[in-house]
Design a protein around this motif. Structure first.
Motif, PDB file in Angstrom:
ATOM      1  N   THR A  64     124.572 -21.758  53.696  1.00  0.00           N
ATOM      2  CA  THR A  64     124.533 -20.811  52.594  1.00  0.00           C
ATOM      3  C   THR A  64     125.336 -21.315  51.398  1.00  0.00           C
ATOM      4  O   THR A  64     124.900 -21.213  50.263  1.00  0.00           O
ATOM      5  CB  THR A  64     125.058 -19.439  53.057  1.00  0.00           C
ATOM      6  N   THR A  72     120.828 -20.683  55.997  1.00  0.00           N
ATOM      7  CA  THR A  72     119.832 -19.883  55.305  1.00  0.00           C
ATOM      8  C   THR A  72     118.687 -20.800  54.904  1.00  0.00           C
ATOM      9  O   THR A  72     118.700 -21.988  55.218  1.00  0.00           O
ATOM     10  CB  THR A  72     120.430 -19.136  54.095  1.00  0.00           C
ATOM     11  N   SER A  73     117.728 -20.288  54.215  1.00  0.00           N
ATOM     12  CA  SER A  73     116.573 -21.073  53.800  1.00  0.00           C
ATOM     13  C   SER A  73     116.381 -20.895  52.300  1.00  0.00           C
ATOM     14  O   SER A  73     116.115 -19.785  51.838  1.00  0.00           O
ATOM     15  CB  SER A  73     115.338 -20.582  54.564  1.00  0.00           C
ATOM     16  N   TYR A  74     116.535 -21.976  51.562  1.00  0.00           N
ATOM     17  CA  TYR A  74     116.370 -21.925  50.110  1.00  0.00           C
ATOM     18  C   TYR A  74     114.988 -22.430  49.713  1.00  0.00           C
ATOM     19  O   TYR A  74     114.465 -23.363  50.312  1.00  0.00           O
ATOM     20  CB  TYR A  74     117.428 -22.776  49.411  1.00  0.00           C
ATOM     21  N   LYS A  75     114.428 -21.794  48.686  1.00  0.00           N
ATOM     22  CA  LYS A  75     113.127 -22.198  48.144  1.00  0.00           C
ATOM     23  C   LYS A  75     113.312 -22.551  46.671  1.00  0.00           C
ATOM     24  O   LYS A  75     113.753 -21.729  45.878  1.00  0.00           O
ATOM     25  CB  LYS A  75     112.115 -21.067  48.277  1.00  0.00           C
ATOM     26  N   LEU A 106     114.962 -20.734  41.891  1.00  0.00           N
ATOM     27  CA  LEU A 106     115.569 -20.895  43.213  1.00  0.00           C
ATOM     28  C   LEU A 106     115.756 -19.527  43.856  1.00  0.00           C
ATOM     29  O   LEU A 106     116.244 -18.595  43.197  1.00  0.00           O
ATOM     30  CB  LEU A 106     116.920 -21.605  43.088  1.00  0.00           C
ATOM     31  N   TYR A 107     115.407 -19.431  45.148  1.00  0.00           N
ATOM     32  CA  TYR A 107     115.546 -18.184  45.892  1.00  0.00           C
ATOM     33  C   TYR A 107     116.064 -18.471  47.297  1.00  0.00           C
ATOM     34  O   TYR A 107     115.824 -19.531  47.849  1.00  0.00           O
ATOM     35  CB  TYR A 107     114.199 -17.456  45.999  1.00  0.00           C
ATOM     36  N   ASP A 108     116.766 -17.501  47.872  1.00  0.00           N
ATOM     37  CA  ASP A 108     117.203 -17.533  49.265  1.00  0.00           C
ATOM     38  C   ASP A 108     116.175 -16.725  50.054  1.00  0.00           C
ATOM     39  O   ASP A 108     116.138 -15.494  49.951  1.00  0.00           O
ATOM     40  CB  ASP A 108     118.594 -16.910  49.386  1.00  0.00           C
ATOM     41  N   THR A 109     115.334 -17.390  50.827  1.00  0.00           N
ATOM     42  CA  THR A 109     114.224 -16.705  51.490  1.00  0.00           C
ATOM     43  C   THR A 109     114.646 -15.879  52.705  1.00  0.00           C
ATOM     44  O   THR A 109     113.861 -15.069  53.185  1.00  0.00           O
ATOM     45  CB  THR A 109     113.128 -17.697  51.912  1.00  0.00           C
ATOM     46  N   ASP A 115     111.760 -12.620  46.821  1.00  0.00           N
ATOM     47  CA  ASP A 115     112.076 -13.339  45.568  1.00  0.00           C
ATOM     48  C   ASP A 115     112.482 -12.394  44.441  1.00  0.00           C
ATOM     49  O   ASP A 115     112.050 -12.525  43.304  1.00  0.00           O
ATOM     50  CB  ASP A 115     110.897 -14.201  45.121  1.00  0.00           C
ATOM     51  N   ARG A 123     123.361 -21.458  41.398  1.00  0.00           N
ATOM     52  CA  ARG A 123     123.471 -22.435  42.477  1.00  0.00           C
ATOM     53  C   ARG A 123     122.930 -23.811  42.079  1.00  0.00           C
ATOM     54  O   ARG A 123     122.012 -24.346  42.705  1.00  0.00           O
ATOM     55  CB  ARG A 123     122.732 -21.929  43.713  1.00  0.00           C
ATOM     56  N   VAL A 126     122.585 -26.354  45.008  1.00  0.00           N
ATOM     57  CA  VAL A 126     121.396 -26.282  45.869  1.00  0.00           C
ATOM     58  C   VAL A 126     120.214 -26.937  45.161  1.00  0.00           C
ATOM     59  O   VAL A 126     119.457 -27.700  45.769  1.00  0.00           O
ATOM     60  CB  VAL A 126     121.070 -24.817  46.249  1.00  0.00           C
TER      61      VAL A 126
END
Length: 140
Positions: A64, A72-75, A106-109, A115, A123, A126
């Motif tokens: 994170t 976490t999973s970033y897009k 950028l988003y944290d999925t 979104d 960030r 990232v």
């Protein structure tokens, strides 16, 4: 199987079962055939990339933040032109920069699966890690 998987990998799987060896240029699909056959020795896919027309995206599981090791999973989404900007862009997307050739989002999925909360301003670390995973010529 853990790790990123894309629905686009279904196409790669079908092509693999059809013994198609040469995929089209720029295709990022991977076959799930070995996983379906029960082979768990294959290393996890480190990230998923996809795209259509004027956009490309890369999704990767990672900590994170430097302070929070929770995965976490970033897009990261790269939009290459302002043409049809809002068509298909997340509602929360920041405005396309005037005169720019591309725009990053950028988003944290995991924490924000819809979104709603753009992270591209907060960030940059990232973005710096995900940017090289985009295809050559996209947002670089």
């Amino acid at each position: 199987h853990g790790g990123p998987v894309s629905t686009l990998d279904l196409g790669g799987t079908w092509l693999d079962y059809a013994d198609v060896a040469n995929l089209g240029p720029g295709m990022t699909t991977a076959s799930l055939r070995s996983i379906l056959a029960g082979d768990i020795t294959i290393p996890r896919r480190p990230f998923v990339s996809s795209g259509y027309e004027d956009w490309r995206a890369v999704i990767k599981e990672m900590p994170t933040s430097p302070e929070d090791p929770t995965i976490t999973s970033y897009k990261l989404i790269c939009w290459k032109s302002g043409k049809a900007w809002k068509h298909g862009a997340p509602r929360s997307a920041t405005p396309f920069p005037s005169g720019a050739h591309w725009h990053l989002m950028l988003y944290d999925t995991i924490r924000d699966p819809d979104d709603f909360v753009p992270l591209d301003q907060s960030r940059p670390d990232v973005i710096a890690e995900l940017l090289p995973l985009l295809p050559e010529g996209w947002c670089r």
